[in-house]
Design a protein around this motif. Structure first.
Motif, mmCIF file in Angstrom:
data_model
loop_
_atom_site.group_PDB
_atom_site.id
_atom_site.type_symbol
_atom_site.label_atom_id
_atom_site.label_comp_id
_atom_site.label_asym_id
_atom_site.label_seq_id
_atom_site.Cartn_x
_atom_site.Cartn_y
_atom_site.Cartn_z
ATOM 1 N N TYR A 173 0.865 -1.176 0.000
ATOM 2 C CA TYR A 173 0.000 0.000 0.000
ATOM 3 C C TYR A 173 0.901 1.225 0.000
ATOM 4 O O TYR A 173 1.640 1.466 0.938
ATOM 5 C CB TYR A 173 -0.923 -0.046 1.223
ATOM 6 C CG TYR A 173 -1.791 1.166 1.418
ATOM 7 C CD1 TYR A 173 -2.552 1.691 0.377
ATOM 8 C CD2 TYR A 173 -1.868 1.778 2.658
ATOM 9 C CE1 TYR A 173 -3.361 2.801 0.571
ATOM 10 C CE2 TYR A 173 -2.665 2.880 2.867
ATOM 11 C CZ TYR A 173 -3.414 3.391 1.819
ATOM 12 O OH TYR A 173 -4.217 4.479 2.018
ATOM 13 N N LEU A 174 0.882 1.971 -1.086
ATOM 14 C CA LEU A 174 1.845 3.046 -1.301
ATOM 15 C C LEU A 174 1.808 4.138 -0.242
ATOM 16 O O LEU A 174 2.838 4.730 0.066
ATOM 17 C CB LEU A 174 1.648 3.662 -2.691
ATOM 18 C CG LEU A 174 1.899 2.696 -3.852
ATOM 19 C CD1 LEU A 174 1.578 3.376 -5.172
ATOM 20 C CD2 LEU A 174 3.316 2.170 -3.841
ATOM 21 N N PRO A 212 -0.701 10.063 -0.690
ATOM 22 C CA PRO A 212 -1.777 9.531 -1.524
ATOM 23 C C PRO A 212 -1.647 9.994 -2.977
ATOM 24 O O PRO A 212 -1.294 11.143 -3.249
ATOM 25 C CB PRO A 212 -3.042 10.102 -0.889
ATOM 26 C CG PRO A 212 -2.643 10.488 0.491
ATOM 27 C CD PRO A 212 -1.199 10.865 0.413
ATOM 28 N N THR A 213 -1.934 9.085 -3.890
ATOM 29 C CA THR A 213 -1.901 9.379 -5.322
ATOM 30 C C THR A 213 -3.311 9.726 -5.799
ATOM 31 O O THR A 213 -4.273 9.683 -5.022
ATOM 32 C CB THR A 213 -1.400 8.164 -6.115
ATOM 33 O OG1 THR A 213 -2.373 7.114 -5.978
ATOM 34 C CG2 THR A 213 -0.039 7.686 -5.611
ATOM 35 N N HIS A 216 -5.598 6.862 -5.037
ATOM 36 C CA HIS A 216 -6.080 6.858 -3.655
ATOM 37 C C HIS A 216 -7.224 7.852 -3.482
ATOM 38 O O HIS A 216 -8.242 7.547 -2.864
ATOM 39 C CB HIS A 216 -4.960 7.194 -2.668
ATOM 40 C CG HIS A 216 -3.837 6.215 -2.687
ATOM 41 N ND1 HIS A 216 -2.614 6.518 -3.217
ATOM 42 C CD2 HIS A 216 -3.765 4.938 -2.267
ATOM 43 C CE1 HIS A 216 -1.830 5.462 -3.119
ATOM 44 N NE2 HIS A 216 -2.508 4.492 -2.540
ATOM 45 N N SER A 251 -3.763 -3.909 -3.290
ATOM 46 C CA SER A 251 -3.300 -3.366 -2.011
ATOM 47 C C SER A 251 -3.739 -1.926 -1.803
ATOM 48 O O SER A 251 -3.996 -1.509 -0.677
ATOM 49 C CB SER A 251 -1.774 -3.449 -1.894
ATOM 50 O OG SER A 251 -1.388 -4.778 -1.686
ATOM 51 N N GLN A 252 -3.818 -1.158 -2.884
ATOM 52 C CA GLN A 252 -4.253 0.237 -2.742
ATOM 53 C C GLN A 252 -5.715 0.270 -2.302
ATOM 54 O O GLN A 252 -6.100 1.051 -1.432
ATOM 55 C CB GLN A 252 -4.055 1.006 -4.049
ATOM 56 C CG GLN A 252 -2.639 0.933 -4.620
ATOM 57 C CD GLN A 252 -1.526 1.035 -3.590
ATOM 58 O OE1 GLN A 252 -1.481 1.982 -2.804
ATOM 59 N NE2 GLN A 252 -0.629 0.057 -3.579
ATOM 60 N N THR A 253 -6.526 -0.597 -2.898
ATOM 61 C CA THR A 253 -7.934 -0.693 -2.510
ATOM 62 C C THR A 253 -8.046 -1.133 -1.057
ATOM 63 O O THR A 253 -8.790 -0.543 -0.269
ATOM 64 C CB THR A 253 -8.691 -1.678 -3.429
ATOM 65 O OG1 THR A 253 -8.631 -1.177 -4.769
ATOM 66 C CG2 THR A 253 -10.128 -1.856 -2.994
ATOM 67 N N GLU A 267 -7.097 1.705 1.329
ATOM 68 C CA GLU A 267 -8.136 2.734 1.424
ATOM 69 C C GLU A 267 -9.369 2.206 2.159
ATOM 70 O O GLU A 267 -10.025 2.948 2.889
ATOM 71 C CB GLU A 267 -8.507 3.262 0.040
ATOM 72 C CG GLU A 267 -7.407 4.108 -0.587
ATOM 73 C CD GLU A 267 -6.985 5.287 0.287
ATOM 74 O OE1 GLU A 267 -7.873 5.976 0.848
ATOM 75 O OE2 GLU A 267 -5.774 5.528 0.409
#
Length: 148
Positions: free
Chosen positions: A56-57, A68-69, A72, A120-122, A125
């Motif tokens: 997760y970035l 956050p990108t 995100h 992982s980003q999902t 979040e």
């Protein structure tokens, strides 16, 4: 993240809403099963992601930028403004496991050595969202499901 299911050697129970075996003949020949379906978003909160290409970035260590990108922000906006649309607007997640037992009666998968390999980003979040809103009065009415 929670304690590693790998370290504990424990199975991961994964509640689902729908689950279908979509294995192709090549998958069967290789001894592999492929499933697709919908699950409550809460099902993925404590899944490992150690086999994912990246963590997760926003929590990344080392050279990753822990900010956050746009992705995100888009996930957050959907969760905040249109939680009922989350399963439609989210591309789903990919989870691998070394073994799976499908319990249709309980609507649960029992996954051995499971890991998210895409999503992982999902998951990050969703963890942020659940931490923020879990105690609010209308939280249970916010239907969050994942498709994959």
């Amino acid at each position: 993240m929670t304690t590693s299911t790998r370290a504990a050697g424990a199975a991961f129970e994964f509640p689902y809403i729908t689950c279908r075996n979509i294995s192709a003949p090549e998958d069967d020949a290789a001894g592999r099963k492929v499933y697709s379906g919908h699950a409550p978003a809460s099902s993925v909160l404590s899944l490992e992601d150690d086999e994912n290409v990246r963590e997760y970035l926003a929590d990344a260590q080392g050279n990753q930028k822990p900010t956050p990108t746009m992705v995100h922000h888009a996930i957050r906006k959907t969760l905040e403004d249109q939680p009922d649309q989350f399963s439609i607007l989210n591309g789903g997640m990919v989870i691998v496991a070394r073994a799976v037992e499908v319990d249709d009666k309980r609507k649960a998968l029992v996954l051995e050595r499971a890991s998210i390999i895409n999503g992982s980003q999902t998951q990050g979040e969703l963890n942020r969202y659940f931490s923020k809103y879990r105690s609010s009065a209308d939280f249970s009415s916010r239907a969050l499901n994942l498709s994959s």
